[in-house]
Design an enzyme around this catalytic site. Structure first.
Site, PDB file in Angstrom:
ATOM      1  N   HIS A  62       0.812  -1.217   0.000  1.00 37.59           N
ATOM      2  CA  HIS A  62       0.000   0.000   0.000  1.00 37.59           C
ATOM      3  C   HIS A  62       0.851   1.275   0.000  1.00 37.59           C
ATOM      4  CE1 HIS A  62      -3.122  -2.575   2.383  1.00 37.59           C
ATOM      5  NE2 HIS A  62      -3.070  -2.918   1.113  1.00 37.59           N
ATOM      6  N   LYS A  72       6.739   6.065   6.636  1.00 37.64           N
ATOM      7  CA  LYS A  72       6.298   5.253   7.785  1.00 37.64           C
ATOM      8  C   LYS A  72       7.499   4.751   8.572  1.00 37.64           C
ATOM      9  CE  LYS A  72       2.373   3.848   5.037  1.00 37.64           C
ATOM     10  NZ  LYS A  72       1.971   2.898   3.986  1.00 37.64           N
ATOM     11  N   TYR A 132       2.839   1.766  13.878  1.00 36.14           N
ATOM     12  CA  TYR A 132       3.692   2.527  12.951  1.00 36.14           C
ATOM     13  C   TYR A 132       3.270   3.985  12.844  1.00 36.14           C
ATOM     14  CZ  TYR A 132       0.074   1.030   9.561  1.00 36.14           C
ATOM     15  OH  TYR A 132      -1.116   0.751   8.893  1.00 36.14           O
ATOM     16  N   ASP A 169      -6.586  -6.122  -1.380  1.00 34.35           N
ATOM     17  CA  ASP A 169      -5.240  -6.635  -1.666  1.00 34.35           C
ATOM     18  C   ASP A 169      -5.286  -7.793  -2.655  1.00 34.35           C
ATOM     19  OD1 ASP A 169      -3.903  -6.000   1.683  1.00 34.35           O
ATOM     20  OD2 ASP A 169      -4.359  -4.696  -0.033  1.00 34.35           O
TER      21      ASP A 169
HETATM   22  C1  T46 Z   1      -4.837   2.797   6.940  1.00 31.87           C
HETATM   23  C2  T46 Z   1      -6.037   3.303   7.694  1.00 31.87           C
HETATM   24  C3  T46 Z   1      -7.222   2.588   7.710  1.00 31.87           C
HETATM   25  N1  T46 Z   1      -8.299   3.083   8.414  1.00 31.87           N
HETATM   26  C4  T46 Z   1      -9.523   2.271   8.421  1.00 31.87           C
HETATM   27  C5  T46 Z   1     -10.117   1.997   7.049  1.00 31.87           C
HETATM   28  C6  T46 Z   1     -10.725   0.630   7.187  1.00 31.87           C
HETATM   29  O1  T46 Z   1     -12.057   0.751   7.662  1.00 31.87           O
HETATM   30  C7  T46 Z   1      -9.889  -0.061   8.251  1.00 31.87           C
HETATM   31  C8  T46 Z   1      -8.886  -1.062   7.694  1.00 31.87           C
HETATM   32  O2  T46 Z   1      -8.148  -0.382   6.683  1.00 31.87           O
HETATM   33  P1  T46 Z   1      -7.209  -1.208   5.711  1.00 31.87           P
HETATM   34  O3  T46 Z   1      -7.911  -2.486   5.303  1.00 31.87           O
HETATM   35  O4  T46 Z   1      -6.739  -0.274   4.620  1.00 31.87           O
HETATM   36  O5  T46 Z   1      -6.015  -1.587   6.674  1.00 31.87           O
HETATM   37  P2  T46 Z   1      -4.613  -2.246   6.222  1.00 31.87           P
HETATM   38  O6  T46 Z   1      -4.856  -3.289   5.165  1.00 31.87           O
HETATM   39  O7  T46 Z   1      -3.914  -2.613   7.457  1.00 31.87           O
HETATM   40  O8  T46 Z   1      -3.875  -1.025   5.525  1.00 31.87           O
HETATM   41  C9  T46 Z   1      -2.606  -0.580   5.941  1.00 31.87           C
HETATM   42  O9  T46 Z   1      -1.709  -1.583   5.551  1.00 31.87           O
HETATM   43  C10 T46 Z   1      -0.418  -1.238   5.148  1.00 31.87           C
HETATM   44  C11 T46 Z   1       0.570  -2.224   5.719  1.00 31.87           C
HETATM   45  C12 T46 Z   1       0.020   0.150   5.296  1.00 31.87           C
HETATM   46  O10 T46 Z   1       1.210   0.466   5.275  1.00 31.87           O
HETATM   47  C13 T46 Z   1      -0.989   1.219   5.358  1.00 31.87           C
HETATM   48  O11 T46 Z   1      -0.825   2.007   6.525  1.00 31.87           O
HETATM   49  C14 T46 Z   1      -2.390   0.762   5.287  1.00 31.87           C
HETATM   50  O12 T46 Z   1      -2.755   0.704   3.924  1.00 31.87           O
HETATM   51  O13 T46 Z   1      -9.188   0.994   8.942  1.00 31.87           O
HETATM   52  C15 T46 Z   1      -8.256   4.284   9.099  1.00 31.87           C
HETATM   53  O14 T46 Z   1      -9.241   4.719   9.708  1.00 31.87           O
HETATM   54  N2  T46 Z   1      -7.089   5.003   9.082  1.00 31.87           N
HETATM   55  C16 T46 Z   1      -5.971   4.558   8.410  1.00 31.87           C
HETATM   56  O15 T46 Z   1      -4.914   5.248   8.446  1.00 31.87           O
END
Ligand code: T46
Length: 186
Positions: A62, A72, A132, A169
């Protein structure tokens, strides 16, 4: 603090010093002046924390596009992950190259992922938690992703079974289909 240069010069592996005693240990996990000393001028605005319950959970690759591109500083508070950064700066001599390191509660290692790099990880232990720092606020409208298992990137993930993925993803574009919003500034 030990700093390991990686094969992607802007990506740094950090190892904070742990002061152990009969109670356990103490470590400074972030110091702005340390980053200034490294010549890395970054101001972190948001801290994130995620828990992944199952071994083989992949989150990534991401990034957020400018003007909300995020640098990060990643560490693993519980369990262990294999953390990866991929150079996605158009024109970079290392475009599409990756580095990956084990970050764990045990080794206390941290990965600094600058803007212009995609970030992702796979969990190596159950209930792994990452904490992070991000240099920009969450801006979902600028989020982008790349396929974690793109052979053109060729990340050597330490994963045996089926990866656990979000829908986002599982359907992310390949590097060949990708038009990066980042430009290399040598
Ligand atoms: C990233 C983020 C997400 N959210 C909410 C949005 C969704 O409802 C939920 C899960 O989000 P997401 O599926 O995008 O989470 P990850 O798959 O862990 O995403 C992260 O994974 C990789 C490893 C990264 O480096 C990024 O920080 C980020 O993309 O959290 C928020 O409210 N704030 C945020 O900063």
């Amino acid at each position: 603090m030990k700093i390991v240069q990686t094969t992607l010069p802007d990506v740094k592996l950090l190892k904070p010093k742990r002061f152990g005693d009969h109670r356990g240990f103490f470590a400074e996990t972030y110091s702005r002046r340390l980053f200034e000393g490294l010549g890395v001028n970054v101001e972190f605005l948001q801290d994130n924390h995620s828990l992944s319950a199952t071994v083989g959970t992949v989150r990534g690759l991401h990034f957020q596009a400018p003007p909300y591109a995020q640098a990060k500083l990643v560490r693993c508070g519980r369990g262990a992950i294999f953390d990866v950064a991929v150079d996605i700066r158009r024109g970079s001599p290392t475009y599409g190259n990756w580095v990956g390191y084990e970050l764990s509660s045990e080794n206390g290692a941290q990965l600094y992922v600058p803007t212009g790099f995609a970030h992702g990880f796979v969990t190596l232990e159950p209930d792994s938690e990452i904490i992070y720092k991000c240099s920009e606020y969450y801006a979902p409208e600028t989020e982008g992703a790349l396929r974690w298992d793109d052979l053109a990137i060729g990340i050597d993930w330490p994963i045996t079974g089926e990866a656990i993925l979000s829908e986002k993803d599982a359907t992310a574009p390949l590097l060949a289909e990708f038009n990066s919003p980042f430009e290399f500034r040598g």
